[in-house]
Design an enzyme around this catalytic site. Structure first.
Site, PDB file in Angstrom:
ATOM      1  N   GLU A 174      32.420  53.402  35.703  1.00 46.74           N
ATOM      2  CA  GLU A 174      32.346  51.967  35.989  1.00 46.74           C
ATOM      3  C   GLU A 174      31.931  51.719  37.428  1.00 46.74           C
ATOM      4  O   GLU A 174      31.074  50.882  37.707  1.00 46.74           O
ATOM      5  CB  GLU A 174      33.698  51.315  35.712  1.00 46.74           C
ATOM      6  CG  GLU A 174      33.638  49.785  35.800  1.00 46.74           C
ATOM      7  CD  GLU A 174      34.998  49.115  35.670  1.00 46.74           C
ATOM      8  OE1 GLU A 174      35.984  49.669  36.187  1.00 46.74           O
ATOM      9  OE2 GLU A 174      35.056  48.046  35.069  1.00 46.74           O
ATOM     10  N   ASN A 196      37.961  45.432  46.886  1.00 48.11           N
ATOM     11  CA  ASN A 196      37.399  46.065  48.083  1.00 48.11           C
ATOM     12  C   ASN A 196      38.481  46.614  49.013  1.00 48.11           C
ATOM     13  O   ASN A 196      38.253  47.598  49.713  1.00 48.11           O
ATOM     14  CB  ASN A 196      36.497  45.064  48.822  1.00 48.11           C
ATOM     15  CG  ASN A 196      35.146  44.938  48.137  1.00 48.11           C
ATOM     16  OD1 ASN A 196      34.962  45.435  47.018  1.00 48.11           O
ATOM     17  ND2 ASN A 196      34.197  44.297  48.784  1.00 48.11           N
ATOM     18  N   GLN A 251      37.451  46.365  27.534  1.00 49.08           N
ATOM     19  CA  GLN A 251      38.314  47.290  28.289  1.00 49.08           C
ATOM     20  C   GLN A 251      39.684  46.642  28.473  1.00 49.08           C
ATOM     21  O   GLN A 251      39.802  45.637  29.180  1.00 49.08           O
ATOM     22  CB  GLN A 251      37.669  47.574  29.646  1.00 49.08           C
ATOM     23  CG  GLN A 251      38.473  48.470  30.549  1.00 49.08           C
ATOM     24  CD  GLN A 251      37.966  48.431  31.992  1.00 49.08           C
ATOM     25  OE1 GLN A 251      37.043  47.693  32.302  1.00 49.08           O
ATOM     26  NE2 GLN A 251      38.557  49.205  32.854  1.00 49.08           N
TER      27      GLN A 251
HETATM   28  C1  LIG Z   1      34.864  39.707  36.884  1.00 54.07           C
HETATM   29  C2  LIG Z   1      36.019  40.596  36.527  1.00 54.07           C
HETATM   30  C3  LIG Z   1      36.009  41.253  35.308  1.00 54.07           C
HETATM   31  C4  LIG Z   1      37.089  42.065  34.949  1.00 54.07           C
HETATM   32  N1  LIG Z   1      37.072  42.661  33.723  1.00 54.07           N
HETATM   33  C5  LIG Z   1      38.119  43.429  33.358  1.00 54.07           C
HETATM   34  C6  LIG Z   1      38.149  44.020  32.048  1.00 54.07           C
HETATM   35  O1  LIG Z   1      37.241  43.838  31.230  1.00 54.07           O
HETATM   36  N2  LIG Z   1      39.208  44.778  31.720  1.00 54.07           N
HETATM   37  C7  LIG Z   1      40.247  45.009  32.580  1.00 54.07           C
HETATM   38  O2  LIG Z   1      41.163  45.747  32.222  1.00 54.07           O
HETATM   39  N3  LIG Z   1      40.274  44.448  33.824  1.00 54.07           N
HETATM   40  C8  LIG Z   1      39.233  43.656  34.218  1.00 54.07           C
HETATM   41  N4  LIG Z   1      39.242  43.071  35.463  1.00 54.07           N
HETATM   42  C9  LIG Z   1      40.431  43.211  36.300  1.00 54.07           C
HETATM   43  C10 LIG Z   1      40.250  44.029  37.559  1.00 54.07           C
HETATM   44  O3  LIG Z   1      40.222  45.403  37.277  1.00 54.07           O
HETATM   45  C11 LIG Z   1      41.415  43.653  38.497  1.00 54.07           C
HETATM   46  O4  LIG Z   1      41.253  42.290  38.831  1.00 54.07           O
HETATM   47  C12 LIG Z   1      41.445  44.476  39.753  1.00 54.07           C
HETATM   48  O5  LIG Z   1      41.774  45.810  39.482  1.00 54.07           O
HETATM   49  C13 LIG Z   1      42.471  43.905  40.775  1.00 54.07           C
HETATM   50  O6  LIG Z   1      43.712  43.766  40.164  1.00 54.07           O
HETATM   51  P1  LIG Z   1      44.519  42.368  40.210  1.00 54.07           P
HETATM   52  O7  LIG Z   1      43.574  41.270  39.815  1.00 54.07           O
HETATM   53  O8  LIG Z   1      45.761  42.543  39.400  1.00 54.07           O
HETATM   54  O9  LIG Z   1      44.891  42.128  41.718  1.00 54.07           O
HETATM   55  P2  LIG Z   1      46.130  42.764  42.509  1.00 54.07           P
HETATM   56  O10 LIG Z   1      46.181  44.218  42.236  1.00 54.07           O
HETATM   57  O11 LIG Z   1      47.348  41.961  42.210  1.00 54.07           O
HETATM   58  O12 LIG Z   1      45.680  42.559  44.007  1.00 54.07           O
HETATM   59  C14 LIG Z   1      45.804  41.286  44.662  1.00 54.07           C
HETATM   60  C15 LIG Z   1      45.281  41.446  46.083  1.00 54.07           C
HETATM   61  O13 LIG Z   1      46.093  42.402  46.791  1.00 54.07           O
HETATM   62  C16 LIG Z   1      45.277  43.465  47.310  1.00 54.07           C
HETATM   63  N5  LIG Z   1      45.984  44.726  47.219  1.00 54.07           N
HETATM   64  C17 LIG Z   1      46.704  45.191  46.155  1.00 54.07           C
HETATM   65  N6  LIG Z   1      47.206  46.418  46.433  1.00 54.07           N
HETATM   66  C18 LIG Z   1      46.787  46.736  47.684  1.00 54.07           C
HETATM   67  C19 LIG Z   1      46.969  47.871  48.523  1.00 54.07           C
HETATM   68  N7  LIG Z   1      47.663  48.949  48.122  1.00 54.07           N
HETATM   69  N8  LIG Z   1      46.392  47.857  49.761  1.00 54.07           N
HETATM   70  C20 LIG Z   1      45.658  46.791  50.178  1.00 54.07           C
HETATM   71  N9  LIG Z   1      45.476  45.663  49.425  1.00 54.07           N
HETATM   72  C21 LIG Z   1      46.024  45.648  48.197  1.00 54.07           C
HETATM   73  C22 LIG Z   1      44.047  43.473  46.429  1.00 54.07           C
HETATM   74  O14 LIG Z   1      42.941  44.031  47.096  1.00 54.07           O
HETATM   75  C23 LIG Z   1      43.839  41.988  46.146  1.00 54.07           C
HETATM   76  O15 LIG Z   1      43.174  41.381  47.214  1.00 54.07           O
HETATM   77  C24 LIG Z   1      38.174  42.244  35.846  1.00 54.07           C
HETATM   78  C25 LIG Z   1      38.171  41.579  37.079  1.00 54.07           C
HETATM   79  C26 LIG Z   1      37.109  40.770  37.422  1.00 54.07           C
HETATM   80  C27 LIG Z   1      37.143  40.074  38.751  1.00 54.07           C
END
Ligand SMILES: Cc1cc2nc3c(=O)[nH]c(=O)nc-3n(C[C@H](O)[C@H](O)[C@H](O)COP(=O)(O)OP(=O)(O)OC[C@H]3O[C@@H](n4cnc5c(N)ncnc54)[C@H](O)[C@@H]3O)c2cc1C
Length: 389
Positions: free
Chosen positions: A245, A373, A127
């Protein structure tokens, strides 16, 4: 809510359990969504093919591709539960995500080409959604696909891509029109992962394993026939498949039961002085509380599966409840080992191959993947409870 499942579902569960015992490729060494080692891939491809061939996967697919429209709606859940309960490999999730997109948005030609390749284990999918600046705020993605004749040319970067190294195809979102509002300028593609211009770099996690990767694109040519859905309508394609998902996260709940059994074993094993942790009323209270939460979690899943109408807060609420419970369980599993809790899996003295230590290090991942979360709580508040943004 109905807790008494129909008798035919009990016999279906027994058949699935026997099938897993006969055909599964052994125990998965770690908890969570993990990348198999290269040498495990042939067995996982064959296992995926066996599950589809037996009619245990793709139940909701069109009948011409092996779907069973008359199947009971609980059957897919029972299969996922039994795989988790047995502690064996589930099929790698990207294929099911891509199949959901192709079934709802793909052309007849795409369905005829890709679905049999997914169900035979020929194609593994990853993905390609998240980017360094676009995770929670997915619509901010910047990987750019420019139209050139019958093709698109892709430049940019993705990150956290689970199983990218094993993947034959990538379910990709890229920006195709930077001039329009963000959600309207994104297109979904079925990307050939062997295309020239793709570089994959593994990311090593706190667990010591490299389950996800960075993926870089430098002038990658994608035929226009590999667009999924309409050009610039990729947001609808992505949202349709992500609903799948989030619901699949509940499948992991079944693994909480064997983990609880091991936790109780851990708490009742006598230490060097003959005493066991469960003699302590505080430990008894914590174990009892977790056991109660595991039952509540199970009931929440059953309630959702037998609900007549869908509630928009349902999947996010179950995801938050499960992932926080899973984390608390792993914390206690390590704490009960006392100072031995700091041993790592390569230490010969570590209990159970370091399963609990790995589970604790991995358990944060479930609070982030599939939507963090915090974001899930926003969805519950805004869409479920109707609170202001
Ligand atoms: C084990 C694992 C597997 C994954 N596999 C895939 C994959 O195969 N393909 C893929 O495309 N992605 C994958 N992901 C990525 C995943 O979808 C993202 O990590 C997730 O959507 C969070 O985005 P970010 O890491 O950019 O964090 P950010 O969006 O930068 O967030 C950082 C922090 O800020 C908080 N935050 C951000 N916006 C808000 C808001 N509006 N209000 C309150 N809090 C907020 C978040 O909750 C988090 O604590 C994977 C992630 C994990 C952990």
């Amino acid at each position: 809510m109905r807790l008494d499942l129909e008798p035919e579902l009990d016999s279906f569960r027994a058949k699935v359990r026997a099938f897993i015992a006969e055909h599964a490729p052994g125990r998965k060494p770690h908890t969570g969504t993990r990348a198999p080692a290269d040498e495990q891939l042939p067995a996982i491809r064959a296992w995926t093919a066996a599950l589809y061939q037996a009619g245990y996967l793709g139940i909701d697919w069109p009948a011409e591709f092996g779907g069973r429209p008359d199947a009971h709606p609980m059957e897919a859940t029972i299969v996922a539960e039994e795989i988790a309960r047995a502690g064996t490999w589930p099929p790698l999730s990207g294929g099911q995500l891509a199949a959901a997109a192709l079934i709802h948005f793909g052309t007849k030609e795409q369905q005829a080409h890709y679905l049999p390749r997914i169900s035979s284990g020929t194609d593994i999918w990853c993905q390609l959604f998240s980017e360094p600046g676009a995770g929670s705020d997915l619509a901010g993605l910047r990987a750019r696909a420019r139209r050139e004749g019958d093709s698109f040319v892709l430049d940019g970067q993705k990150v956290w891509t689970t199983n990218a190294r094993a993947a034959d195809r990538g379910f990709l979102l890229a920006r195709t029109d930077p001039q329009v509002p963000r959600h309207r300028g994104i297109t979904a593609f079925a990307l050939d992962m062997t295309s020239p211009g793709i570089t994959i770099r593994p990311l090593r996690e706190i667990t010591g394993t490299a389950d996800f990767n960075e993926v870089f694109f430098d002038g990658v040519v994608i035929p226009a026939t590999d667009v999924i859905g309409q050009v610039n309508d990729g947001w609808s394609v992505a949202m349709g498949s992500l609903a799948h998902e989030r619901s699949s996260i509940a499948a992991y709940s079944a693994a909480l039961f064997p983990a609880l059994t091991d936790l109780v074993r851990l708490a009742t094993e006598p230490g060097p002085d003959g005493a066991c942790a469960m003699d302590d009323p505080v430990v008894r209270h914590r174990v009892g509380r977790l056991a109660a939460r595991i039952l509540v979690n199970d009931y929440l899943n059953k309630m959702s599966q037998t609900a007549v109408t869908a509630d928009p807060a349902d999947a996010p609420a179950r995801k938050v409840f499960f992932s926080e419970l899973n984390l608390a369980l792993a914390e206690l599993g390590v704490a009960l080992q006392g100072v031995d809790g700091i041993l790592t899996e390569d230490d010969p003295a570590v209990r159970g191959g370091g399963w609990w230590q790995d589970a604790l290090l991995y358990s944060r991942a479930f609070t982030i993947s599939g939507g963090s979360n915090e974001i899930m709580r926003n969805v519950i508040a805004e869409r479920g409870l109707g609170l202001p943004r």
